[in-house]
Design a protein around this motif. Structure first.
Motif, mmCIF file in Angstrom:
data_model
loop_
_atom_site.group_PDB
_atom_site.id
_atom_site.type_symbol
_atom_site.label_atom_id
_atom_site.label_comp_id
_atom_site.label_asym_id
_atom_site.label_seq_id
_atom_site.Cartn_x
_atom_site.Cartn_y
_atom_site.Cartn_z
ATOM 1 N N LEU A 68 57.078 51.088 60.293
ATOM 2 C CA LEU A 68 56.262 50.055 60.938
ATOM 3 C C LEU A 68 55.225 50.651 61.882
ATOM 4 O O LEU A 68 54.308 49.949 62.300
ATOM 5 C CB LEU A 68 57.164 49.085 61.732
ATOM 6 C CG LEU A 68 58.153 48.255 60.927
ATOM 7 C CD1 LEU A 68 58.973 47.388 61.857
ATOM 8 C CD2 LEU A 68 57.436 47.398 59.898
ATOM 9 N N ARG A 72 50.561 38.729 62.973
ATOM 10 C CA ARG A 72 51.188 39.809 63.728
ATOM 11 C C ARG A 72 52.681 39.553 63.906
ATOM 12 O O ARG A 72 53.518 40.197 63.285
ATOM 13 C CB ARG A 72 50.494 39.979 65.087
ATOM 14 C CG ARG A 72 49.144 40.655 64.978
ATOM 15 C CD ARG A 72 48.617 41.053 66.335
ATOM 16 N NE ARG A 72 47.296 41.648 66.252
ATOM 17 C CZ ARG A 72 46.579 42.019 67.293
ATOM 18 N NH1 ARG A 72 47.059 41.840 68.520
ATOM 19 N NH2 ARG A 72 45.383 42.552 67.137
ATOM 20 N N VAL A 101 51.807 48.808 63.288
ATOM 21 C CA VAL A 101 51.915 48.298 64.648
ATOM 22 C C VAL A 101 51.066 49.186 65.547
ATOM 23 O O VAL A 101 51.486 50.257 65.957
ATOM 24 C CB VAL A 101 53.382 48.274 65.133
ATOM 25 C CG1 VAL A 101 53.455 47.738 66.549
ATOM 26 C CG2 VAL A 101 54.235 47.430 64.200
ATOM 27 N N TYR A 128 55.597 40.686 61.335
ATOM 28 C CA TYR A 128 56.557 41.706 61.750
ATOM 29 C C TYR A 128 57.989 41.192 61.679
ATOM 30 O O TYR A 128 58.920 41.936 61.351
ATOM 31 C CB TYR A 128 56.247 42.186 63.167
ATOM 32 C CG TYR A 128 54.903 42.860 63.303
ATOM 33 C CD1 TYR A 128 54.362 43.595 62.259
ATOM 34 C CD2 TYR A 128 54.160 42.754 64.479
ATOM 35 C CE1 TYR A 128 53.128 44.205 62.371
ATOM 36 C CE2 TYR A 128 52.920 43.366 64.606
ATOM 37 C CZ TYR A 128 52.412 44.094 63.547
ATOM 38 O OH TYR A 128 51.192 44.689 63.661
#
Length: 409
Positions: free
Chosen positions: A8, A29, A12, A33
């Protein structure tokens, strides 16, 4: 254990430029996630061990039974979801008990979704990110190119300075950049007047996507997702038999058929521990509450968008609240009224997002320049009107005189 989340890190990252609003970011976002983390959890065996483990007689090897029951369907028997019998010890687990040899198919509840959970969760994550990709392609990085470096409130009195990844503008460079933005807006170089309506279209996609995802999960879980949260709120999760035991059974049954030494059919009954459902029930319970929250936020964002369409060029107070919410630098009411009154919605929205990507003092300088341009344009229009007024009056007088002469003749 945390090494599973290293993948990730590439996605991110901190972004300094904003091309949408807070609710839009909740979709591509935070929600994106959430689904990615859920996908990683349901595919990581070190958190829960083996996803399925079956107990059967010695007629079938354990690894064969485990593999067979995972890629086929396991099942539970609804008549054995009885909390009274469970308390008495007549049942070992909810939904697991003896069944006749001719049990009807309607009396068996089959569970096959657990095979597809990681694929569906990942596909849903992509669906929440897709509107952002569409809008990002339409916006084309215009805001970043114009406001690059202006988000930093520090300026150099002499030359510009590069400190690592941070670029500190000189005063002259900042003034030059503000002039570029001023010309971009003053000369109406936003050629695509539907720029703002593409954003509104993507916001509608976000809203209806939440509804679609809720129906998708409900269909995926056999029509039991919509009642999941309500049942938990009303009855909690401490009862002997809850809705989680129906939707995400921890122990199920599985039947394996094979031929015996004499060629006759043999049936092997197994009881399977579904360790994966410990994670699944937590994920989908959270998603029930999260999707409701996301739907409410998306609906309120659309109501705000409709209100801004109506008030952006009519209400001084509305503009004062909108722009001051992003930049604390005070602007006079005259500036709000003078500038926004002559803007269409695309120009107003573009200026609004500029305010989010610029330092407060820099935006105040830009707004002052735009207010001056608008005032000059108004004075020029007034001058042209006053200049043509005597000619129009003289022409009207001459026409009236000709009409009188024609009447005398």
């Amino acid at each position: 254990m945390l090494g599973q989340f290293d993948s990730l890190k590439a996605i991110v990252r901190v972004r300094y430029y904003s091309i949408d609003n807070f609710v839009f970011k909740l979709h591509y976002r935070l929600t994106f996630y959430i689904f990615l983390v859920a996908t990683i959890l349901v595919t990581s065996r070190q958190y829960i061990g083996e996803h399925i483990k079956c107990l059967s007689d010695s007629g079938v090897p354990t690894h064969v039974m485990d593999t067979f029951c995972f890629f086929t369907t396991t099942f539970t028997i609804p008549q054995h979801y009885n909390s009274t019998l469970l308390k008495r010890g007549s049942l070992a687990h909810p939904g697991v008990g003896p069944m006749g040899t001719r049990v009807n198919e309607e009396e068996v509840r089959r569970h096959a979704y657990y095979q597809w959970v990681p694929f569906v969760l990942f596909a849903q994550a992509i669906m929440f990110y897709l509107p952002h990709i569409i809008w990002k392609g339409i916006e084309g990085g215009t805001l970043k190119r114009l406001a690059d470096g202006l988000h930093n409130g520090i300026i150099s009195e002499t030359d510009s300075v590069d400190y690592g990844d941070c670029h500190i503008m000189s005063k002259k460079e900042r003034e030059s950049r503000l002039e570029v933005i001023r010309g971009f807006i003053r000369n109406k170089e936003i050629l695509n007047k539907s720029w703002s309506y593409y954003l509104i279209f993507c916001e509608h996609i976000n809203f209806f996507n939440v509804i679609f995802q809720a129906f998708l999960i409900d269909r995926f879980l056999g029509g039991q997702f919509f009642s999941l949260g309500n049942h938990i709120i009303e009855h909690g999760v401490t009862a002997d038999v809850t809705i989680l035991d129906h939707v995400f059974p921890k122990v199920t049954k599985c039947t394996f058929h094979k031929f015996g030494p004499s060629g006759s059919m043999q049936s092997h009954d197994a009881m399977c521990v579904m360790a994966l459902n410990i994670i699944n029930e937590k994920i989908y319970t959270f998603l029930w509450f999260w999707l409701i929250f996301l739907l409410l936020c998306s609906g309120l964002a659309l109501l705000y968008r409709y209100a801004s369409l109506l008030l952006h060029s009519r209400s001084k107070c509305f503009n004062e609240v909108v722009f001051s919410a992003w930049r604390p630098a005070k602007l006079s009411p005259w500036m709000y009224f003078t500038v926004t009154k002559h803007f269409d919605y695309t120009e107003w929205l573009f200026l609004n997002y500029l305010s989010q990507n610029m330092d407060g003092l820099a935006f105040r300088e830009l707004f002052t320049l735009l207010a001056g341009d608008t005032d000059v344009k108004k004075n020029d229009d007034l001058y042209e009107k006053e200049k043509t007024l005597p000619l129009q009056t003289e022409k009207a007088t001459l026409l009236e005189k000709n009409e009188k002469d024609a009447f005398k003749d």
